[in-house]
Scaffold this active site. Sequence first.
Site, PDB file in Angstrom:
ATOM      1  N   GLU B   7      35.240  36.245  39.898  1.00 36.09           N
ATOM      2  CA  GLU B   7      36.159  37.128  40.628  1.00 36.09           C
ATOM      3  C   GLU B   7      35.613  38.546  40.543  1.00 36.09           C
ATOM      4  OE1 GLU B   7      39.145  33.912  40.545  1.00 36.09           O
ATOM      5  OE2 GLU B   7      39.218  35.754  41.700  1.00 36.09           O
TER       6      GLU B   7
ATOM      7  N   MET D   1      35.178  44.948  36.290  1.00 34.99           N
ATOM      8  CA  MET D   1      36.254  43.981  36.386  1.00 34.99           C
ATOM      9  C   MET D   1      35.831  42.578  36.760  1.00 34.99           C
ATOM     10  SD  MET D   1      35.237  44.226  39.329  1.00 34.99           S
ATOM     11  CE  MET D   1      34.011  45.420  39.522  1.00 34.99           C
ATOM     12  N   PRO D   2      34.545  42.258  36.734  1.00 29.67           N
ATOM     13  CA  PRO D   2      34.272  40.844  37.075  1.00 29.67           C
ATOM     14  C   PRO D   2      34.816  39.911  35.993  1.00 29.67           C
ATOM     15  CG  PRO D   2      32.257  42.171  37.098  1.00 29.67           C
ATOM     16  CD  PRO D   2      33.321  43.002  36.450  1.00 29.67           C
ATOM     17  N   ILE D   3      35.430  38.836  36.449  1.00 33.13           N
ATOM     18  CA  ILE D   3      35.914  37.793  35.534  1.00 33.13           C
ATOM     19  C   ILE D   3      35.168  36.518  35.888  1.00 33.13           C
ATOM     20  CG2 ILE D   3      37.918  36.458  34.804  1.00 33.13           C
ATOM     21  CD1 ILE D   3      39.562  38.900  35.043  1.00 33.13           C
TER      22      ILE D   3
END
Lengths: 75, 75, 75, 75, 75, 75
Positions: B7, D1-3
């Site tokens: 994501e 914010m990469p998940i």
Amino acid sequence: MPIVQIELLPRPVEDKRILAKEITDLLVRQIKCPPEAVRIIFREMKEEDYAAAGVLRCDKNKPIPNNQDNIRVGR
Amino acid sequence: MPIVQIELLPRPVEDKRILAKEITDLLVRQIKCPPEAVRIIFREMKEEDYAAAGVLRCDKNKPIPNNQDNIRVGR
Amino acid sequence: MPIVQIELLPRPVEDKRILAKEITDLLVRQIKCPPEAVRIIFREMKEEDYAAAGVLRCDKNKPIPNNQDNIRVGR
Amino acid sequence: MPIVQIELLPRPVEDKRILAKEITDLLVRQIKCPPEAVRIIFREMKEEDYAAAGVLRCDKNKPIPNNQDNIRVGR
Amino acid sequence: MPIVQIELLPRPVEDKRILAKEITDLLVRQIKCPPEAVRIIFREMKEEDYAAAGVLRCDKNKPIPNNQDNIRVGR
Amino acid sequence: MPIVQIELLPRPVEDKRILAKEITDLLVRQIKCPPEAVRIIFREMKEEDYAAAGVLRCDKNKPIPNNQDNIRVGR
């Protein structure tokens, strides 16, 4: 470190703002994690991309005769 | 057989091309799986669909007074 | 209570309608759960958001010379 | 914010340690995000919980006659 | 129809009971969906299966010298 | 390239074997993808890790008085 993923039908940004704030508060209070550890992802679904009981959401309120025709297609 | 879901905020295709190639190489080298076994899915998030510490990304750099107003709404 | 998430390239609503119906029927028959317990989410991916063997789907059928150029970029 | 979520067959902690470090470095370099913004989740799968081409991983190297028996069951 | 997936380190069932109840209440109040439409999945992670900033959770509080040794391994 | 993730309560391997085979067949027939392109992941949930309508599955058939006591805890 809780990571929360929420699939939902489209909602205005105000709803997401409040949900993000309150779900984070809940997790912080219950799990005793720092707020910065909580990440929340919203994924909005189109009505044709969600089904319950085998029926797409976009078909849910259609009159039954049409709906049956649609489902019969493709067999 | 590793399946990787990422994501992230929107990025140009060049970034995804390089990440897909390099993450696959990494997994092949470390896990000794064949390259064809690695699948990678990118899911781009809008800034209103991601929160850290209870604050939506789209609100992150707003001046604090407005931000507080927004959060106070809805209670 | 099975929850099914399906990532796929874009498909017409008719395909999703049939898949939702038939996957639900399968789960009900095999797992003996009530139909209302089955939830299905489709997530459509753009061709630039999916990679197998380190190659984005949108690059898959490109002539090899271009493709190599693209991958060399960014190092 | 990469998940990043990674499904894989069980691996020793050393592999995860290296993958976590190197995938984070990759994302930081390519996406220009701070390291603390990268979160990685590993989910180990049992061999009976993963299928490719319709065959569970735990059945993959079984002799074909047994395998066909198994698949015929349940119809 | 909101479907909520929560990754977290292991927690006692009492915490999950309260989170399930309160997150459902929040969603019902904010999104105006019926309670039965809300599904919540908790996925507990082992400390070796979660990383922030490239460091596995199980390594987080280790003295730095050991930690560097571990990371140097495998290159 | 469809990737299917299925969350369900624990089931014997025979059920997963049949579901993997039949869901793959369905996708191949409807989407016209090669069988090898279909990946299926089963994730088994404990009864304390799944909630509908705000009630954990493990609490679902408990007598109501106990259940209310449990939920009242923690406020």
